[in-house]
Design a protein around this motif. Structure first.
Motif, PDB file in Angstrom:
ATOM      1  N   ALA A   1       0.911  -1.066  -0.070  1.00 35.89           N
ATOM      2  CA  ALA A   1       0.046   0.053  -0.029  1.00 35.89           C
ATOM      3  C   ALA A   1       0.868   1.359  -0.019  1.00 35.89           C
ATOM      4  O   ALA A   1       0.433   2.199  -0.679  1.00 35.89           O
ATOM      5  N   ILE A   2       2.074   1.084   0.552  1.00 37.32           N
ATOM      6  CA  ILE A   2       2.852   2.466   0.734  1.00 37.32           C
ATOM      7  C   ILE A   2       3.818   2.426  -0.328  1.00 37.32           C
ATOM      8  O   ILE A   2       4.704   3.641  -0.266  1.00 37.32           O
ATOM      9  N   ILE A   3       4.189   1.500  -1.118  1.00 35.27           N
ATOM     10  CA  ILE A   3       5.019   1.560  -2.062  1.00 35.27           C
ATOM     11  C   ILE A   3       5.028   2.816  -2.969  1.00 35.27           C
ATOM     12  O   ILE A   3       6.003   3.684  -3.283  1.00 35.27           O
ATOM     13  N   PRO A   4       3.837   3.175  -3.664  1.00 39.03           N
ATOM     14  CA  PRO A   4       3.776   4.541  -4.345  1.00 39.03           C
ATOM     15  C   PRO A   4       4.126   5.788  -3.432  1.00 39.03           C
ATOM     16  O   PRO A   4       4.962   6.831  -3.955  1.00 39.03           O
ATOM     17  N   VAL A   5       3.910   5.782  -2.188  1.00 36.03           N
ATOM     18  CA  VAL A   5       4.404   6.861  -1.478  1.00 36.03           C
ATOM     19  C   VAL A   5       5.971   6.867  -0.963  1.00 36.03           C
ATOM     20  O   VAL A   5       6.775   8.033  -1.315  1.00 36.03           O
ATOM     21  N   THR A   6       6.491   5.678  -0.902  1.00 36.08           N
ATOM     22  CA  THR A   6       7.789   5.725  -0.526  1.00 36.08           C
ATOM     23  C   THR A   6       8.859   5.845  -1.958  1.00 36.08           C
ATOM     24  O   THR A   6      10.032   6.533  -1.781  1.00 36.08           O
ATOM     25  N   GLN A   7       8.041   5.499  -2.688  1.00 41.28           N
ATOM     26  CA  GLN A   7       8.816   5.922  -4.262  1.00 41.28           C
ATOM     27  C   GLN A   7       8.826   7.387  -4.332  1.00 41.28           C
ATOM     28  O   GLN A   7       9.981   7.857  -4.899  1.00 41.28           O
ATOM     29  N   ILE A   8       7.880   8.102  -4.442  1.00 45.25           N
ATOM     30  CA  ILE A   8       7.971   9.676  -4.108  1.00 45.25           C
ATOM     31  C   ILE A   8       8.910  10.025  -3.117  1.00 45.25           C
ATOM     32  O   ILE A   8       9.759  11.040  -3.369  1.00 45.25           O
ATOM     33  N   ALA A   9       8.733   9.571  -2.074  1.00 47.39           N
ATOM     34  CA  ALA A   9       9.454  10.150  -0.867  1.00 47.39           C
ATOM     35  C   ALA A   9      10.975   9.926  -1.238  1.00 47.39           C
ATOM     36  O   ALA A   9      11.649  10.949  -0.845  1.00 47.39           O
ATOM     37  N   SER A  10      11.366   8.763  -1.641  1.00 50.29           N
ATOM     38  CA  SER A  10      12.701   8.536  -1.963  1.00 50.29           C
ATOM     39  C   SER A  10      13.243   9.614  -2.818  1.00 50.29           C
ATOM     40  O   SER A  10      14.502   9.882  -2.545  1.00 50.29           O
ATOM     41  N   ASN A  11      12.431   9.755  -3.922  1.00 51.50           N
ATOM     42  CA  ASN A  11      13.059  10.803  -5.128  1.00 51.50           C
ATOM     43  C   ASN A  11      12.839  12.287  -4.614  1.00 51.50           C
ATOM     44  O   ASN A  11      14.032  12.892  -5.078  1.00 51.50           O
ATOM     45  N   ALA A  66       9.580   8.311   5.707  1.00 52.82           N
ATOM     46  CA  ALA A  66       8.414   7.603   5.113  1.00 52.82           C
ATOM     47  C   ALA A  66       9.470   6.300   4.373  1.00 52.82           C
ATOM     48  O   ALA A  66       8.726   5.403   4.354  1.00 52.82           O
ATOM     49  N   ALA A  67      10.521   6.462   3.739  1.00 50.77           N
ATOM     50  CA  ALA A  67      11.166   5.562   3.182  1.00 50.77           C
ATOM     51  C   ALA A  67      11.631   4.606   4.164  1.00 50.77           C
ATOM     52  O   ALA A  67      11.804   3.463   3.793  1.00 50.77           O
ATOM     53  N   VAL A  68      12.187   5.152   5.292  1.00 48.94           N
ATOM     54  CA  VAL A  68      12.661   4.183   6.354  1.00 48.94           C
ATOM     55  C   VAL A  68      11.798   3.291   6.739  1.00 48.94           C
ATOM     56  O   VAL A  68      11.752   2.159   7.215  1.00 48.94           O
ATOM     57  N   VAL A  69      10.179   3.688   7.036  1.00 48.12           N
ATOM     58  CA  VAL A  69       9.193   2.940   7.462  1.00 48.12           C
ATOM     59  C   VAL A  69       9.011   1.875   6.378  1.00 48.12           C
ATOM     60  O   VAL A  69       8.880   0.675   6.899  1.00 48.12           O
ATOM     61  N   PHE A  70       9.127   2.109   5.482  1.00 45.91           N
ATOM     62  CA  PHE A  70       9.002   0.982   4.157  1.00 45.91           C
ATOM     63  C   PHE A  70      10.118  -0.038   4.400  1.00 45.91           C
ATOM     64  O   PHE A  70       9.694  -1.479   4.319  1.00 45.91           O
ATOM     65  N   GLN A  71      11.499   0.428   4.793  1.00 42.33           N
ATOM     66  CA  GLN A  71      12.314  -0.414   5.057  1.00 42.33           C
ATOM     67  C   GLN A  71      11.962  -1.370   6.478  1.00 42.33           C
ATOM     68  O   GLN A  71      12.191  -2.734   6.391  1.00 42.33           O
TER      69      GLN A  71
END
Length: 239
Positions: free
Chosen positions: A120-130, A165-170
């Motif tokens: 669910a959070i993959i799209p958000v984390t992709q934007i956040a990482s960039n 947010a990217a850290v949460v994904f990890q």
């Protein structure tokens, strides 16, 4: 004079060294057990198909992809993609990797909560990482570090928030990967795809792979802590 970032040396550098070791470990372990054929003679693709059918999953396809250790499960297309060194290989390493990826398919089939959260959070984390580091850089240019401008400080804080947010994904990735490996080992034993004395060897392959996810999470956490220590509060006069 050169500026030496003590937070980088103390926090980030050790985790990067750990990540390099983890990459070496997974490659060397995989290479070792990719030379050991399983005595039952199943290929990675055959083992994956057997496990899927045994779990009552008939709507997931198995596809051959190029590369090494590029194996993954695509939940959107319900496709299990196995690499050159896994698809047709009868090695213990190949069966371990194939079973691990099937573990993700079973998670998806059962609605495993951590996997649902990660997807669910993959799209958000992709934007956040960039966007995270460019925002922090812009904030520095606008004087946010010295507290000269509210706008610069705001950009830095937004960048740190997005990096978080990217850290949460990890972190969410860890239980997903560990659970898939536990499922893989249990299934390989119960389905007799591997013999009893071959199970520990498959476990070593998956344990080495799991170390890379731990290293990635540790590096991300250390980097976030460094950003908070460097930019988490103004160095100038608060207003």
């Amino acid at each position: 004079m050169f500026y030496i970032d003590p937070y980088y040396l103390i926090l980030v550098l050790p985790t990067l060294i750990f990540a390099m070791y983890a990459q070496y470990k997974v490659k060397s372990t995989y290479q070792r057990y990719s030379q050991v054929p399983c005595r039952m003679g199943y290929t990675g693709a055959q083992a994956a198909d057997t496990i899927l059918r045994g779990a009552g999953i008939f709507d997931v396809g198995i596809e051959h992809v190029v590369g090494q250790l590029s194996d993954h499960y695509d939940p959107r297309k319900k496709m299990l993609r196995l690499s050159d060194s896994v698809f047709d290989s009868t090695s213990i390493a190949a069966l371990g990797v194939a079973a691990h990826e099937v573990g993700h398919a079973i998670q998806h089939h059962e609605g495993y909560l951590p996997l649902k959260l990660r997807n669910a959070i993959i799209p958000v984390t992709q934007i956040a990482s960039n966007l995270s580091m460019p925002l922090i850089f812009l904030g520095i240019l606008f004087g946010g570090v010295r507290g000269n401008t509210d706008f610069g400080y705001f950009l830095i804080q937004m960048g740190i928030l997005l990096f978080g947010a990217a850290v949460v994904f990890q972190l969410i990735t860890l239980p997903v990967e560990f659970n898939a490996s536990r499922r893989a080992i249990a299934i390989l034993g119960s389905s007799n795809l591997l013999l009893e004395d071959e199970i520990p060897q498959a476990r070593r392959v998956l344990s080495a792979a799991a170390m890379t996810y731990v290293a990635a999470a540790a590096t991300a956490l250390a980097s976030l802590l460094r950003l908070l220590l460097l930019f988490g509060r103004r160095n100038g006069n608060d207003r």
